[in-house]
Design a protein around this motif. Structure first.
Motif, PDB file in Angstrom:
ATOM      1  N   ALA A  24      15.091  20.401  26.008  1.00 42.59           N
ATOM      2  CA  ALA A  24      15.719  19.603  27.182  1.00 42.59           C
ATOM      3  C   ALA A  24      17.119  19.915  27.059  1.00 42.59           C
ATOM      4  N   CYS A  25      17.987  19.838  28.138  1.00 41.00           N
ATOM      5  CA  CYS A  25      19.461  19.881  28.033  1.00 41.00           C
ATOM      6  C   CYS A  25      20.040  19.222  29.514  1.00 41.00           C
ATOM      7  N   ILE A  26      21.029  19.157  29.413  1.00 40.03           N
ATOM      8  CA  ILE A  26      21.828  18.319  30.669  1.00 40.03           C
ATOM      9  C   ILE A  26      22.798  19.382  31.308  1.00 40.03           C
ATOM     10  N   LEU A  27      22.685  19.669  32.696  1.00 37.66           N
ATOM     11  CA  LEU A  27      23.677  20.755  33.229  1.00 37.66           C
ATOM     12  C   LEU A  27      24.467  19.899  34.230  1.00 37.66           C
ATOM     13  N   ASP A  28      25.504  20.668  34.391  1.00 40.42           N
ATOM     14  CA  ASP A  28      26.462  19.935  35.461  1.00 40.42           C
ATOM     15  C   ASP A  28      26.056  20.939  36.781  1.00 40.42           C
ATOM     16  N   GLN A  29      26.916  20.500  37.739  1.00 42.38           N
ATOM     17  CA  GLN A  29      26.766  20.905  39.269  1.00 42.38           C
ATOM     18  C   GLN A  29      26.435  22.392  39.144  1.00 42.38           C
TER      19      GLN A  29
ATOM     20  N   VAL B 109      14.474  20.863  31.596  1.00 38.68           N
ATOM     21  CA  VAL B 109      13.247  20.976  30.714  1.00 38.68           C
ATOM     22  C   VAL B 109      12.649  22.386  30.649  1.00 38.68           C
ATOM     23  N   LYS B 110      12.226  22.654  29.557  1.00 37.40           N
ATOM     24  CA  LYS B 110      11.492  24.139  29.252  1.00 37.40           C
ATOM     25  C   LYS B 110      10.349  23.860  28.298  1.00 37.40           C
TER      26      LYS B 110
ATOM     27  N   LEU C 291       3.007  18.496  34.249  1.00 41.01           N
ATOM     28  CA  LEU C 291       1.722  17.707  33.961  1.00 41.01           C
ATOM     29  C   LEU C 291       1.798  16.471  33.546  1.00 41.01           C
ATOM     30  N   HIS C 292       2.342  16.369  32.234  1.00 41.99           N
ATOM     31  CA  HIS C 292       2.536  15.131  31.444  1.00 41.99           C
ATOM     32  C   HIS C 292       3.847  15.082  30.883  1.00 41.99           C
ATOM     33  N   ILE C 293       4.128  14.160  29.813  1.00 43.46           N
ATOM     34  CA  ILE C 293       5.318  13.567  29.131  1.00 43.46           C
ATOM     35  C   ILE C 293       5.774  14.768  28.399  1.00 43.46           C
ATOM     36  N   PHE C 294       7.128  14.812  28.540  1.00 42.25           N
ATOM     37  CA  PHE C 294       7.989  15.948  27.760  1.00 42.25           C
ATOM     38  C   PHE C 294       9.105  15.355  27.001  1.00 42.25           C
TER      39      PHE C 294
ATOM     40  N   THR D 290      14.975   7.327  26.524  1.00 44.25           N
ATOM     41  CA  THR D 290      13.593   7.637  26.725  1.00 44.25           C
ATOM     42  C   THR D 290      13.125   8.285  25.531  1.00 44.25           C
ATOM     43  N   GLY D 291      14.010   8.986  24.877  1.00 44.40           N
ATOM     44  CA  GLY D 291      13.502   9.744  23.382  1.00 44.40           C
ATOM     45  C   GLY D 291      14.117  11.063  23.319  1.00 44.40           C
ATOM     46  N   LYS D 292      13.428  11.835  22.705  1.00 46.09           N
ATOM     47  CA  LYS D 292      13.731  13.087  22.468  1.00 46.09           C
ATOM     48  C   LYS D 292      12.508  14.072  22.909  1.00 46.09           C
ATOM     49  N   PRO D 293      13.117  15.371  23.126  1.00 43.48           N
ATOM     50  CA  PRO D 293      12.035  16.324  23.858  1.00 43.48           C
ATOM     51  C   PRO D 293      10.609  16.264  22.617  1.00 43.48           C
TER      52      PRO D 293
END
Ligand code: 3UK
Length: 507
Positions: free
Chosen positions: A342-347, A362-363, A317-320, A333-336
Motif C-alpha cells: 500500500a502507499c499514499i498518492l497525491d492528486q 493498494v496492490k 474481496l477482503h481485508i488488505f 488501521t494497521g499495516k498491509p
C-alpha cells in the motif's frame, strides 16, 4: 508468494480437501436449528450441484443469482454454484425487486436460488424468461422446491474442472451513489483471501468457532463466516437477524471464539458485555467503516480484547490492511496484510511520504475487476487499486484512515476529516452514536455539522449543544468543532453497518 495449480476449483480445495484430511465428522456450520458436519455439508453441496447441472441444465460459466439470509442452506447454495463451475451472484437480503432486476440484468443471470423467506421480491422482479424458469426456492416450511429436487440426487459430485483464473463470483457493491458495480473474482482470489489475512493477522485455528453479523452476500461475511473457517476445518455459526443482544447471547451459547462485525455493533455490545459469560471469545474483527479510538477503548475495557481492525473492500474481496495483538497502534488501521502493498498518492498520482494525507493505493493478489463498467479506470491506476479513501502513513509504515476522499470537509480553507470529530464526540458520556458531515455555508464554504444520537435517558437541550462543542474544542484544534449539532433518534446505515453520510447531508 502464493502458489496454486493452474487448474483449480476453490470449493474442491475448501470442502473436498476437508473430507480428504479426515474432517468429515467435525462441525462445519452451526445454524439456528441444526449443526452440519463437514460430511453433511459436502453431501448437500454435491446434491445442489447436481440440481444445477442436471435438473436446471446449467453450464460452466453460467451465473446464478443467490438470495438468502445467513443459514447453512444459503452457504451450501453458494458453495454448490462454485463447485458446479458456475458463477455466484449473491444479493443483499434487504434489496427490493427493482434493485434485484438491475443486478440480474447486469450480471446476465441464468438462474436464481432464493430462500423462501425472501421470495416476494424475486417474484416481483423483472427477470429474463430463461432465468425465471430456473428459479428455485429453498428452506420453506412445507414442500421446499430445492430440497425436493435434491432428494433424488447423488451425494457425490466431482468439482467441475475450472482454471484458477475463471470467474467464480460477481459481488455487487452497495453503491451509495450511481448504479451498483459488479466486481468479478476468480477461484484464485477466493484462495488468496483465505491464505492472507486469516493466516498472518487473524491466525485462525481448526478449533475456532466463527460468528458475526455480515451477510454472506457481503464479501466481509462470505470470507469471515464461510470461506475462512472452511479453509482450516473450523466452524461457523450462521444466524439470521442478529441484534447486539442476540449476538452476545449467541457468542455465549455457541462458545464462539472469533467475532466479525462493524464498529457500530461493538459500540452497542460493549455496555452489555458483563451480562453474559463470554469467556470463549478470543478475537474480535472490526471492518466496514473506520474504528474510532473511543470504540476500540470501550471494547477493550468491556471484553479485555484488543480489537483487530481491518480495511477491506468488495473490489479487493477482503481485508488488505490490518493489525492484531501487540502490532496494534491505536488510531491506525494497521499495516498491509502480507502479500499486499500500500502507499499514499497525491492528486497527481505521485507517492507522498509519512505524515501527508493522500489517496490510498493498494496492490496485491486480489484486485478490482468491474463487470463492464467504465469506472474501472477510476479505481485501477497502473496496477494500483484506488479505494477512494483518504489515508496517512507514519514513519513505521502504519496506515491511518482519515475519511472517504469525497467526504473531506473543507471549512474556511481547513481540511477537516469527519471521523476525527466523531471520535471525540463518542468520548462524551451523553453520546451513543454520531455522524459528522460538511454542510454548505455561504461564509465558510462548508461548516462541520454533527448528527448525534444520545444515550438512553439523556434529553436534547441547548446547553448540551454548547457542552459538546466545548468538549470537542478542548481535545482537537478548535476550528474542527461542530458549528451545528442535530439530535436524531438513530443514524441512517446500510445493511453492512456503514453510515450513509449522503442521507445526513440531504436531511
Ligand atoms: C470502508 C473502512 C476504515 C472504506 C469490506 C471487509 O467494507 C467492505 O467493503 P465495501 O465495498 O466498502 C469498502 C470501503 O469501506 N472501510 C471498510 N473497512 C474499513 N474504512 N476502516 C476500516 N476498517 O471506505 C473502504 O474503501 O462495502 C470490509 C472485508 C470485505 C469488505 N468487502
Amino acid at each position: 508468494e502464493l502458489q496454486y495449480p493452474s487448474r483449480l476449483n476453490c470449493v474442491a480445495e475448501l470442502l473436498d480437501a476437508a473430507l480428504a484430511r479426515g474432517d468429515g465428522a467435525r462441525i462445519a456450520l452451526r445454524g439456528e436449528h441444526d449443526n452440519w458436519t463437514y460430511a453433511y455439508l459436502h453431501a448437500q453441496v454435491n446434491r445442489i450441484a447436481h440440481v444445477l447441472r442436471s435438473t436446471l441444465g446449467l453450464e460452466t460459466g453460467n451465473r446464478v443469482l443467490l438470495r438468502g439470509s445467513n443459514t447453512p442452506m444459503m452457504a451450501a447454495c453458494v458453495l454448490a454454484v462454485l463447485k458446479a463451475g458456475c458463477i455466484a451472484v449473491p444479493t443483499m437480503p434487504l434489496l427490493r425487486a427493482r434493485e434485484l432486476a438491475v443486478i440480474a440484468a447486469k450480471a446476465e443471470v441464468n438462474a436464481v436460488l432464493c430462500a423462501d423467506s425472501l421470495r416476494a421480491e424475486v417474484e416481483a422482479m423483472e427477470l429474463a424468461p430463461a432465468a425465471r424458469q430456473r428459479t428455485v426456492y429453498f428452506g420453506a416450511a412445507g414442500e421446499a422446491m430445492l430440497e425436493s429436487l435434491m432428494a433424488a440426487q447423488s451425494d457425490q459430485f466431482a468439482a467441475v474442472d475450472t482454471a484458477i483464473d475463471d470467474v467464480c463470483l460477481i459481488s455487487f457493491t452497495s453503491g451509495t451513489t450511481g448504479i451498483p458495480k459488479g466486481t468479478m473474482h476468480f477461484h484464485r482470489d477466493v484462495m488468496a483471501i483465505c491464505d492472507c489475512f486469516p493466516r498472518s493477522v487473524l491466525r485462525t485455528e481448526a478449533d475456532d468457532i466463527f460468528i458475526g453479523t455480515p451477510p454472506l452476500a457481503f464479501t466481509f461475511g462470505l470470507g469471515g463466516l464461510l470461506l475462512f473457517p472452511l479453509r482450516v476445518g473450523a466452524s461457523a455459526v450462521l444466524l439470521e437477524k442478529l441484534t447486539p443482544e442476540t449476538l452476545l447471547a449467541a457468542i455465549q451459547n455457541y462458545r464462539a471464539t472469533i467475532c466479525f462485525t462493524a464498529p457500530t455493533f461493538y459500540r452497542q455490545m460493549a455496555p452489555l458485555f458483563g451480562r453474559y459469560d463470554l469467556a470463549s471469545l478470543k478475537k474480535s474483527v472490526s471492518a466496514g467503516e473506520a474504528l474510532p479510538v473511543a470504540t476500540r477503548e470501550s471494547w477493550l475495557q468491556a471484553s479485555g480484547l484488543t480489537m483487530i481492525d481491518g480495511i477491506g473492500a468488495t473490489e479487493l474481496l477482503h481485508i488488505f490492511i490490518s493489525a492484531a495483538g501487540d502490532q496494534v497502534r491505536p488510531g491506525a488501521t494497521g499495516k498491509p496484510v502480507p502479500g499486499y502493498q500500500a502507499c499514499i498518492l497525491d492528486q497527481q498520482g505521485q507517492p507522498v511520504g509519512p505524515g501527508v494525507i493522500g489517496r490510498l493505493a493498494v496492490k496485491g493478489p486480489t484486485g478490482c475487476r468491474y463487470l463492464a463498467d467504465a469506472r474501472q479506470r477510476d479505481y485501477v491506476l497502473g496496477g494500483w487499486n484506488l479505494t477512494g479513501d483518504a489515508y496517512e502513513m507514519d514513519a513505521d509504515g502504519y496506515f491511518y484512515y482519515r475519511s472517504r476522499t469525497d467526504d473531506m470537509i473543507i471549512s474556511a480553507g481547513y481540511n477537516i476529516a469527519g471521523p476525527e470529530v466523531e471520535d471525540v464526540l463518542l468520548r462524551h458520556p451523553a453520546v451513543a452514536e454520531c455522524g459528522v458531515i460538511g454542510r454548505a455555508d455561504e461564509e465558510r464554504g462548508q461548516i462541520v455539522e454533527a448528527h448525534v444520537v444520545l444515550r438512553p435517558g439523556i434529553a436534547a437541550a441547548p446547553e448540551l449543544v454548547t457542552q459538546l462543542q466545548e468538549f470537542v474544542k478542548a481535545q482537537i484544534a478548535p476550528y474542527k468543532y461542530p458549528r451545528a449539532i442535530r439530535f436524531l433518534p438513530s443514524l441512517p446505515r446500510t445493511e453492512t453497518g456503514k453510515l450513509q453520510r449522503f442521507k445526513l447531508r440531504t436531511e
